[in-house]
Design a protein around this motif. Structure first.
Motif, mmCIF file in Angstrom:
data_model
loop_
_atom_site.group_PDB
_atom_site.id
_atom_site.type_symbol
_atom_site.label_atom_id
_atom_site.label_comp_id
_atom_site.label_asym_id
_atom_site.label_seq_id
_atom_site.Cartn_x
_atom_site.Cartn_y
_atom_site.Cartn_z
ATOM 1 N N PHE A 185 41.205 36.501 37.823
ATOM 2 C CA PHE A 185 40.967 36.987 36.467
ATOM 3 C C PHE A 185 40.147 38.272 36.481
ATOM 4 O O PHE A 185 40.187 39.055 35.546
ATOM 5 C CB PHE A 185 40.216 35.923 35.645
ATOM 6 C CG PHE A 185 41.092 35.212 34.676
ATOM 7 C CD1 PHE A 185 41.399 35.788 33.461
ATOM 8 C CD2 PHE A 185 41.610 33.976 34.983
ATOM 9 C CE1 PHE A 185 42.214 35.141 32.569
ATOM 10 C CE2 PHE A 185 42.443 33.318 34.087
ATOM 11 C CZ PHE A 185 42.744 33.899 32.887
ATOM 12 N N GLY A 186 39.392 38.469 37.562
ATOM 13 C CA GLY A 186 38.564 39.663 37.660
ATOM 14 C C GLY A 186 39.360 40.946 37.609
ATOM 15 O O GLY A 186 38.847 41.985 37.220
ATOM 16 N N PHE A 187 40.640 40.881 38.004
ATOM 17 C CA PHE A 187 41.454 42.089 38.029
ATOM 18 C C PHE A 187 41.937 42.485 36.641
ATOM 19 O O PHE A 187 42.540 43.539 36.491
ATOM 20 C CB PHE A 187 42.669 41.892 38.939
ATOM 21 C CG PHE A 187 42.339 41.899 40.402
ATOM 22 C CD1 PHE A 187 41.666 42.964 40.957
ATOM 23 C CD2 PHE A 187 42.703 40.850 41.221
ATOM 24 C CE1 PHE A 187 41.362 42.990 42.298
ATOM 25 C CE2 PHE A 187 42.405 40.861 42.570
ATOM 26 C CZ PHE A 187 41.728 41.938 43.104
ATOM 27 N N THR A 188 41.685 41.638 35.622
ATOM 28 C CA THR A 188 42.179 41.918 34.275
ATOM 29 C C THR A 188 41.847 43.344 33.840
ATOM 30 O O THR A 188 40.719 43.788 33.989
ATOM 31 C CB THR A 188 41.526 40.946 33.268
ATOM 32 O OG1 THR A 188 41.571 39.651 33.815
ATOM 33 C CG2 THR A 188 42.237 40.968 31.943
ATOM 34 N N LEU B 137 34.748 32.542 31.511
ATOM 35 C CA LEU B 137 36.083 32.513 30.921
ATOM 36 C C LEU B 137 36.171 31.492 29.799
ATOM 37 O O LEU B 137 36.993 31.624 28.905
ATOM 38 C CB LEU B 137 37.133 32.201 31.990
ATOM 39 C CG LEU B 137 37.269 33.238 33.100
ATOM 40 C CD1 LEU B 137 38.295 32.808 34.116
ATOM 41 C CD2 LEU B 137 37.629 34.591 32.538
ATOM 42 N N ILE B 289 36.396 46.974 39.770
ATOM 43 C CA ILE B 289 36.294 46.283 38.483
ATOM 44 C C ILE B 289 35.318 47.019 37.572
ATOM 45 O O ILE B 289 35.572 47.202 36.377
ATOM 46 C CB ILE B 289 35.872 44.815 38.694
ATOM 47 C CG1 ILE B 289 36.975 44.053 39.423
ATOM 48 C CG2 ILE B 289 35.579 44.142 37.357
ATOM 49 C CD1 ILE B 289 36.634 42.636 39.766
ATOM 50 N N GLY B 293 38.100 48.057 35.486
ATOM 51 C CA GLY B 293 38.495 46.741 34.987
ATOM 52 C C GLY B 293 38.129 46.513 33.531
ATOM 53 O O GLY B 293 37.469 47.330 32.893
ATOM 54 N N ALA B 294 38.560 45.354 33.012
ATOM 55 C CA ALA B 294 38.241 44.994 31.639
ATOM 56 C C ALA B 294 36.821 44.442 31.547
ATOM 57 O O ALA B 294 36.171 44.543 30.516
ATOM 58 C CB ALA B 294 39.236 43.964 31.123
ATOM 59 N N TYR B 295 36.338 43.831 32.636
ATOM 60 C CA TYR B 295 34.990 43.277 32.630
ATOM 61 C C TYR B 295 33.989 44.350 33.047
ATOM 62 O O TYR B 295 34.272 45.155 33.941
ATOM 63 C CB TYR B 295 34.899 42.092 33.589
ATOM 64 C CG TYR B 295 35.658 40.888 33.111
ATOM 65 C CD1 TYR B 295 35.096 40.009 32.192
ATOM 66 C CD2 TYR B 295 36.943 40.627 33.560
ATOM 67 C CE1 TYR B 295 35.800 38.930 31.729
ATOM 68 C CE2 TYR B 295 37.655 39.540 33.108
ATOM 69 C CZ TYR B 295 37.077 38.688 32.189
ATOM 70 O OH TYR B 295 37.780 37.615 31.738
ATOM 71 N N GLY B 298 31.637 43.177 38.041
ATOM 72 C CA GLY B 298 32.656 42.569 38.881
ATOM 73 C C GLY B 298 32.129 41.815 40.075
ATOM 74 O O GLY B 298 32.915 41.383 40.915
ATOM 75 N N PHE B 301 33.391 38.087 40.471
ATOM 76 C CA PHE B 301 34.823 38.058 40.759
ATOM 77 C C PHE B 301 35.104 38.573 42.165
ATOM 78 O O PHE B 301 35.897 37.995 42.900
ATOM 79 C CB PHE B 301 35.584 38.914 39.747
ATOM 80 C CG PHE B 301 35.679 38.315 38.385
ATOM 81 C CD1 PHE B 301 36.387 37.139 38.194
ATOM 82 C CD2 PHE B 301 35.070 38.900 37.305
ATOM 83 C CE1 PHE B 301 36.484 36.574 36.940
ATOM 84 C CE2 PHE B 301 35.159 38.344 36.040
ATOM 85 C CZ PHE B 301 35.861 37.175 35.867
ATOM 86 N N ALA B 302 34.429 39.680 42.510
ATOM 87 C CA ALA B 302 34.693 40.287 43.820
ATOM 88 C C ALA B 302 34.369 39.304 44.940
ATOM 89 O O ALA B 302 35.145 39.150 45.887
ATOM 90 C CB ALA B 302 33.873 41.559 43.979
ATOM 91 N N ILE B 305 37.016 36.540 45.080
ATOM 92 C CA ILE B 305 38.285 37.009 45.635
ATOM 93 C C ILE B 305 38.176 37.146 47.150
ATOM 94 O O ILE B 305 39.059 36.725 47.903
ATOM 95 C CB ILE B 305 38.695 38.349 44.984
ATOM 96 C CG1 ILE B 305 39.089 38.115 43.529
ATOM 97 C CG2 ILE B 305 39.846 38.989 45.739
ATOM 98 C CD1 ILE B 305 39.187 39.370 42.711
#
Lengths: 193, 324
Positions: A185-188, B137, B289, B293-295, B298, B301-302, B305
């Motif tokens: 989702f982070g890539f959004t 989320l 990100i 990115g949208a956020y 990051g 998330f990074a 991933i």
């Protein structure tokens, strides 16, 4: 050119076919116990996806649209893709036996897979032209490869984990896939379509 | 008959004093500066978040240990690993988080992050990060409700990274980087998650961990410098659109992530080369990100991933056998 790059990044990472669109979960869980088989499956998906999307695109543009038979899209695509994969399998066995040995057992598995049909239909819905179609199907296939290959890596490592009995096998696989999807989702919004 | 007194026991012969317990509690000590600073800034609010996260993680830890049929539940539950997960989760939440959200987060961290994989040492993802991303989320509005420290009004503001994302570079151009680095509250600017306000406090704890050799220094160093170089390149290309690399150093959870979460012993690749690839990837994805990115942020998330990539990285960076 920029649009092609955006399509590629978007279909590889941001709307990854497995982790974001949740298509093709069956082989994703089923063929991901070892990284070697996962890679084989990934390559087979890339191969079939490009072929099937291309053929169905041409079919849509040159046959269905002129004859106003768009409503037959789903059923025609299913038939054509199934037949195509069988023909490819037979031809490959004769012409390129080494490639057949690498991909052979996975090809029939993909014949009826929703990812292939899904990408073929999505491609029509997005009104891509010929080059965009190739880039879209190729990068979606690569996205599938990335997802299943990383996932198989985690699952290989989980073989040594002391997973509680009820969660062994596909159950823990689905939960791990969910967590991977959470991470992706982070890539959004990385690129704007 | 002379009995054979030369008894050779099983390897290992040399034993270090370190065990799970001592390492975990050292990490807790290393987190103390950041924790105390957040409590000083946000008073009872921070205290509520931290306490409820720790209490709920310990509670769920004991429940799931019991369900899994582990013996010595109490000994296992207090080895400090659940305590750290709770503390890290709390430090990753905004000060206005309600207690029930901490409970949900603790539940997710303990069940889906840890015990479903068979407990400590088996989890592919860092439990605190799984919980944080899950909460981000699920409750996006609560998770981005930032207040300014010390004045305990409920007025909320955007964090510097959030301002950069929504209002552009001009809105953050006159912020004092030194103030941000030491974590002093700035009027009209949200502080961020309670643990990430003061980079200085995290640095103190991080250096302690590096000196005690609990974390490899290469991971935080390479992570932070990758973000620095990457944001610097874009800053050089277009200084009107992209913020300076120093801004990216002192804002967000970069330091907290680099020192305390990317260096999780369980989820980081084992090989040395793998650690380098891992840290570099974390830095790259974080900057991607943050810039595109949208956020706005990051880091979590990074790291998640890259943790998904970690077994594959390990596979490709395996040491060669001698003579191969």
């Amino acid at each position: 050119m920029l649009k092609l790059l955006i399509i590629a990044i978007d279909s590889m990472l941001i709307s990854n076919i497995v982790l974001m669109r949740f298509l093709g979960i069956c082989p994703y869980i089923g063929v991901s116990k070892k990284q070697e088989t996962a890679a084989g499956m990934g390559f087979a998906v890339i191969f079939v996806m490009v072929m099937a999307t291309l053929i169905s695109y041409l079919l849509q543009i040159y046959v269905l649209n002129p004859l106003k038979l768009e409503y037959l899209q789903t059923i025609v695509f299913i038939f054509v893709i199934a037949a195509l994969v069988q023909i490819v399998e037979i031809t490959m066995k004769k012409i390129a036996p080494t490639l057949f040995d690498a991909l052979g057992i996975y090809l029939p598995l993909i014949t009826t897979n929703c990812t292939i049909l899904g990408v073929a239909i999505l491609n029509i819905q997005k009104n891509y032209n010929l080059i965009e179609t190739i880039v879209f199907s190729l990068s979606t296939g690569i996205g599938y490869f990335i997802a299943i290959y990383l996932f198989a890596g985690i699952r290989e490592k989980l073989d040594w984990a002391d997973v509680p009995e009820p969660f062994k096998g596909p159950a823990i696989g689905i939960i791990t896939a969910g967590l991977m999807s959470l991470a992706f989702f982070g890539f959004t919004g990385l690129v704007k379509m | 008959m002379q009995e054979n007194r030369f008894v050779i026991k099983n390897a290992p012969f040399l034993r270090g004093k370190e065990d799970i317990k001592s390492i975990m509690w050292t990490v807790v000590v290393a987190l103390l500066p950041a924790t105390l600073w957040s409590i000083y800034l946000y008073r009872y609010r921070a205290l509520t978040v931290i306490l409820s996260c720790i209490i709920f993680t310990e509670l769920f830890e004991m429940i799931f240990l019991k369900v899994r049929g582990v013996k010595n539940v109490f000994e296992k539950a207090y080895d400090g690993s659940a305590f750290i997960t709770g503390l890290l989760l709390a430090l990753n939440l905004p000060s206005t988080s309600p207690w029930w959200m901490c409970a949900v987060g603790s539940f997710v961290a303990m069940l889906f992050g840890k015990h479903i994989y068979g407990g400590l040492g088996n989890n592919p993802f860092n439990p605190a990060l799984v919980a944080r991303v899950f909460l981000l989320l699920s409750f996006p509005s609560i998770m981005t409700r930032w207040t300014v420290g010390i004045n305990l009004t409920s007025q909320t503001f955007a964090t510097p990274l959030g301002m950069l994302k929504t209002q552009g570079l001009s809105s953050v151009s006159n912020l004092d980087y030194l103030k941000l680095f030491f974590g002093f509250p700035i009027e009209g600017v949200g502080g961020g998650s309670i643990g990430e306000i003061s980079e200085f406090a995290i640095l103190i704890g991080g250096i302690l961990l590096i000196l005690r050799r609990i974390i490899p220094f290469i991971v935080p160093l390479l992570y932070i410098s990758t973000v620095f170089v990457f944001t610097w390149i874009f800053n050089l290309i277009d200084p009107i659109k992209y913020a300076s690399p120093f801004f990216h150093m002192v804002t967000g959870g970069l330091f907290l992530g680099a020192f305390f979460m990317a260096t999780d012993m369980v989820t980081m690749p084992i090989t040395k080369k793998g650690k380098i690839v891992f840290a570099f990837g974390c830095g790259l994805i974080t900057s991607l990100i943050r810039l595109f990115g949208a956020y706005p942020e990051g880091v979590s998330f990074a790291i998640l991933i890259m943790e998904a990539l970690s077994p594959t990285i390990e596979k490709f960076t395996k040491n060669k056998k001698f003579g191969e």
